[in-house]
Design a protein around this motif. Structure first.
Motif, PDB file in Angstrom:
ATOM      1  N   VAL A 156       0.927  -1.270   0.207  1.00  0.00           N
ATOM      2  CA  VAL A 156      -0.035   0.319   0.540  1.00  0.00           C
ATOM      3  C   VAL A 156       1.319   1.147   0.036  1.00  0.00           C
ATOM      4  CG1 VAL A 156      -1.938  -1.029   1.342  1.00  0.00           C
ATOM      5  CG2 VAL A 156      -0.205   0.522   2.776  1.00  0.00           C
ATOM      6  N   ASN A 157       0.310   2.218  -0.387  1.00  0.00           N
ATOM      7  CA  ASN A 157       1.026   3.686  -0.829  1.00  0.00           C
ATOM      8  C   ASN A 157       0.655   4.426   0.532  1.00  0.00           C
ATOM      9  OD1 ASN A 157       2.398   2.893  -3.533  1.00  0.00           O
ATOM     10  ND2 ASN A 157       2.170   4.186  -4.433  1.00  0.00           N
ATOM     11  N   GLU A 158      -0.314   4.008   0.518  1.00  0.00           N
ATOM     12  CA  GLU A 158      -1.129   5.142   2.341  1.00  0.00           C
ATOM     13  C   GLU A 158      -0.802   3.864   3.361  1.00  0.00           C
ATOM     14  OE1 GLU A 158      -4.685   8.013  -0.369  1.00  0.00           O
ATOM     15  OE2 GLU A 158      -3.998   5.818  -0.836  1.00  0.00           O
ATOM     16  N   LYS A 159      -0.601   4.406   4.031  1.00  0.00           N
ATOM     17  CA  LYS A 159      -0.572   3.473   5.074  1.00  0.00           C
ATOM     18  C   LYS A 159      -1.975   3.544   5.784  1.00  0.00           C
ATOM     19  CE  LYS A 159       3.229   0.943   4.935  1.00  0.00           C
ATOM     20  NZ  LYS A 159       2.474  -0.516   5.390  1.00  0.00           N
ATOM     21  N   ASN A 160      -2.126   4.803   5.895  1.00  0.00           N
ATOM     22  CA  ASN A 160      -3.455   5.213   6.437  1.00  0.00           C
ATOM     23  C   ASN A 160      -4.610   3.767   6.344  1.00  0.00           C
ATOM     24  OD1 ASN A 160      -3.701   6.647   4.583  1.00  0.00           O
ATOM     25  ND2 ASN A 160      -4.865   8.024   5.723  1.00  0.00           N
ATOM     26  N   ILE A 161      -4.929   3.219   5.078  1.00  0.00           N
ATOM     27  CA  ILE A 161      -5.235   2.539   4.787  1.00  0.00           C
ATOM     28  C   ILE A 161      -5.434   0.940   5.304  1.00  0.00           C
ATOM     29  CG2 ILE A 161      -6.197   3.744   2.929  1.00  0.00           C
ATOM     30  CD1 ILE A 161      -5.113   1.235   1.185  1.00  0.00           C
ATOM     31  N   GLU A 162      -4.009   0.859   5.916  1.00  0.00           N
ATOM     32  CA  GLU A 162      -3.981  -0.862   6.068  1.00  0.00           C
ATOM     33  C   GLU A 162      -4.798  -1.063   7.887  1.00  0.00           C
ATOM     34  OE1 GLU A 162      -0.165  -2.624   6.140  1.00  0.00           O
ATOM     35  OE2 GLU A 162      -0.056  -2.003   8.144  1.00  0.00           O
ATOM     36  N   THR A 163      -5.576  -1.951   7.835  1.00  0.00           N
ATOM     37  CA  THR A 163      -6.625  -2.104   8.799  1.00  0.00           C
ATOM     38  C   THR A 163      -5.966  -3.203   9.878  1.00  0.00           C
ATOM     39  OG1 THR A 163      -7.367  -3.390   7.071  1.00  0.00           O
ATOM     40  CG2 THR A 163      -8.588  -0.745   8.334  1.00  0.00           C
ATOM     41  N   SER A 164      -4.861  -4.168   8.856  1.00  0.00           N
ATOM     42  CA  SER A 164      -4.393  -5.561   9.849  1.00  0.00           C
ATOM     43  C   SER A 164      -3.300  -6.069   8.541  1.00  0.00           C
ATOM     44  CB  SER A 164      -4.864  -6.433  10.172  1.00  0.00           C
ATOM     45  OG  SER A 164      -5.399  -6.867   9.345  1.00  0.00           O
ATOM     46  N   THR A 165      -2.573  -6.055   9.482  1.00  0.00           N
ATOM     47  CA  THR A 165      -1.253  -6.550   8.752  1.00  0.00           C
ATOM     48  C   THR A 165      -1.306  -8.169   9.300  1.00  0.00           C
ATOM     49  OG1 THR A 165       0.527  -6.672  10.735  1.00  0.00           O
ATOM     50  CG2 THR A 165       0.478  -5.289   8.878  1.00  0.00           C
ATOM     51  N   SER A 166      -0.195  -9.274   8.507  1.00  0.00           N
ATOM     52  CA  SER A 166      -0.375 -10.375   8.744  1.00  0.00           C
ATOM     53  C   SER A 166       1.021 -11.012   8.189  1.00  0.00           C
ATOM     54  CB  SER A 166      -0.774 -11.805   7.977  1.00  0.00           C
ATOM     55  OG  SER A 166      -2.326 -11.515   8.712  1.00  0.00           O
ATOM     56  N   LYS A 167       1.808 -12.161   9.134  1.00  0.00           N
ATOM     57  CA  LYS A 167       3.203 -12.630   9.162  1.00  0.00           C
ATOM     58  C   LYS A 167       2.911 -14.412   8.518  1.00  0.00           C
ATOM     59  CE  LYS A 167       6.867 -12.306  11.317  1.00  0.00           C
ATOM     60  NZ  LYS A 167       8.162 -12.626  12.254  1.00  0.00           N
ATOM     61  N   PHE A 168       3.401 -14.450   7.206  1.00  0.00           N
ATOM     62  CA  PHE A 168       3.966 -15.130   6.093  1.00  0.00           C
ATOM     63  C   PHE A 168       5.196 -15.479   5.945  1.00  0.00           C
ATOM     64  CE2 PHE A 168       4.475 -17.203   1.579  1.00  0.00           C
ATOM     65  CZ  PHE A 168       4.479 -18.298   2.367  1.00  0.00           C
ATOM     66  N   ASP A 169       5.979 -16.583   6.517  1.00  0.00           N
ATOM     67  CA  ASP A 169       7.537 -17.020   6.738  1.00  0.00           C
ATOM     68  C   ASP A 169       7.763 -15.840   7.382  1.00  0.00           C
ATOM     69  OD1 ASP A 169       7.399 -19.221   5.794  1.00  0.00           O
ATOM     70  OD2 ASP A 169       8.277 -19.461   3.840  1.00  0.00           O
ATOM     71  N   SER A 170       8.430 -14.795   6.837  1.00  0.00           N
ATOM     72  CA  SER A 170       9.057 -14.028   7.378  1.00  0.00           C
ATOM     73  C   SER A 170       8.510 -12.252   7.285  1.00  0.00           C
ATOM     74  CB  SER A 170      10.918 -14.012   7.523  1.00  0.00           C
ATOM     75  OG  SER A 170      11.007 -14.294   6.674  1.00  0.00           O
TER      76      SER A 170
END
Lengths: 209, 280
Positions: A156-170
């Motif tokens: 994403v270019n606009e960080k303020n739209i990211e509502t969650s993150t997840s982890k896959f491998d590292s």
């Protein structure tokens, strides 16, 4: 007449499961690729499954992209799931570089370009909510497991739209986004057991409030 | 460590069946009832395998998939007899997330490329059913009925090169016996491939997991007999089977070798012993 939710049918998506989940929470929907049905819908869902270039080709051929862009101007709720979320962005590098709908700023890239073996994230991952950027539908779902199946991720270019993150491998990647009327889930709520259904229940609430 | 526990339901004419070494299939009842229990117990995914589809050259049972996926909100991997793109689409539209192919992949390697091109690589699982012959493993077609000269490690390499996301490997020798997974297969897979694999065939006791995990880490374990018989034991008190092979079910002799074991219990064990992470 009560309008329905339009599940866009570009011929590849796992549309039946989404319709079943909506039905389970009491929301009526129609699986469609017809202009008028999409225009008259109360919300649009772009489902997942399939490859980015093929999906965009089909959408453009029937000028569904124009309808979606107009729906956005009308402030209609647009929900992208898995590939559907990726389609919301500007471009993707899946197979060939392809332009997306461009409703959100950013791009779709492979999990790893350096390694010869393609990486796939298939299975259950936790979603870590970003409490600065809220999606009401995810309330109570912090650190809960959702079902993912993808090999590309959005940057994403606009960080303020990211509502969650997840982890896959590292790799930590964007697992959901929200910008006003636009919502995206990289995972499949309709395949994520009871926690996934909570998202559909919350979507229903958005309509009744 | 992420692991998935996947109940595998073999289907014949809309009935849940179970055999030993892929033979002697017994009808156990309505698959949907079993699927519902597994959903409640916390299965991570479900596998539906139409075991006669490939032989009769007719398609999997999309109606049954629809009935199941209309109120079970879990990932579903479906296969059996799928040999053209139209059929892939039909199964996916019925509520499956992914499809698996075996016979069609062996007969026509290009079919793998076609599915990847049209539906994306993450939609496809290649299933491999092998039988041991003089320390080598050979792939079989048509649910174990037809022998090929294709050797496991060669086939795995080829599949991986094509960009397949995941494979499922079944040991026909161990399947339905409850004698544990074939560890030689695990050793071969560890050496040959980097893509994730579902291991199937032979599970009956918790110690069988450790035997595998000491060597390599599959992405998932597919389990049939233990779960099916555990569920049958639970409902057998009521003694009123509404469907299935009544003679077999009432004798209960066929599944006395399997100690009852639930998905929950398995997950608790794997979490404690191997810090495996699960959704619930």
């Amino acid at each position: 007449m009560k309008s329905k939710i339009a599940i866009i049918d570009y011929g590849m998506g796992n549309t039946f499961s989404i319709q079943s989940a909506l039905k389970n929470v009491g929301l009526e929907s129609v699986i469609t690729f017809k202009e008028m049905e999409i225009i008259n819908s109360k919300a649009i869902i772009l489902p997942g499954v399939g490859a980015f270039p093929k999906a965009m080709e089909k959408i453009k051929k029937k000028k569904i992209d124009k309808i979606i862009l107009q729906a956005n101007r009308d402030n209609k709720m647009i929900i992208g799931i898995c590939l559907g979320m990726q389609l919301l962005f500007e471009k993707s590098y899946e197979n060939v570089t392809t332009k997306g709908l461009g409703l959100l700023k950013g791009k779709v890239v492979n999990f790893n370009n350096d390694n010869k073996i393609k990486k796939f994230n298939v299975g259950w991952n936790k979603i870590n909510l970003n409490f600065k950027n809220k999606d009401q539908n995810l309330k109570k779902l912090d650190k809960k497991y959702m079902y993912f199946i993808h090999s590309y991720q959005v940057i994403v270019n606009e960080k303020n739209i990211e509502t969650s993150t997840s982890k896959f491998d590292s790799v930590t990647f964007t697992s959901s986004v929200k910008k006003k009327n636009i919502i995206g889930y990289q995972f499949h709520p309709e395949k994520s057991s009871k926690n996934g259904l909570l998202i559909y229940k919350s979507i229903k609430k958005l309509f009744s409030s | 460590m992420n692991l998935r526990i996947i109940p595998k339901l073999d289907i014949k004419n809309e009935n849940l069946v179970k055999g030993v070494n892929l033979e002697g299939l017994r009808s156990l009842g309505n698959p949907k009832k079993f699927a519902e229990i597994y959903y409640q117990e916390g299965a991570d995914e479900l596998i539906y395998h139409d075991v006669v589809a490939s032989l009769y050259e007719r398609n999997s049972a999309p109606e049954l998939i629809k009935k199941t996926s209309s109120n079970i909100f879990l990932p579903m991997l479906v296969g059996g007899g799928i040999n053209n793109l139209k059929e892939v689409e039909r199964v996916l539209r019925s509520g499956a997330d992914r499809i698996f192919i075996n016979t069609a992949a062996i007969d026509n390697h290009k079919f793998i490329d076609e599915i990847i091109k049209f539906f994306g690589a993450s939609t496809l699982v290649v299933s491999i059913e092998v039988i041991k012959k003089r320390e080598l493993f050979y792939c079989r077609k048509d649910f174990g009925r037809e022998q090929t000269s294709l050797e496991l490690s060669d086939w795995c390499k080829k599949i991986q090169d094509k960009g397949v996301a995941e494979i499922m490997v079944t040991s026909i020798d161990q399947e339905g016996t409850g004698k544990g997974f074939d560890l030689n297969i695990v050793k071969i897979l560890k050496k040959i491939i980097d893509i994730p694999y579902i291991l199937n065939g032979g599970f009956s006791e918790l110690k069988h997991f450790g035997e595998v995990l000491d060597i390599d880490k599959p992405s998932a374990f597919a389990i049939s007999s233990v779960f099916h018989y555990n569920y049958l034991k639970k409902i057998s008190d009521k003694k009123n089977y509404s469907d299935g092979n009544f003679v077999f079910l009432n004798q209960k002799s066929g599944y006395n070798n399997f100690k009852p074991l639930s998905i929950r219990k398995i997950k608790k064990f794997l979490n404690k012993k191997f810090s495996a992470q699960f959704k619930d």
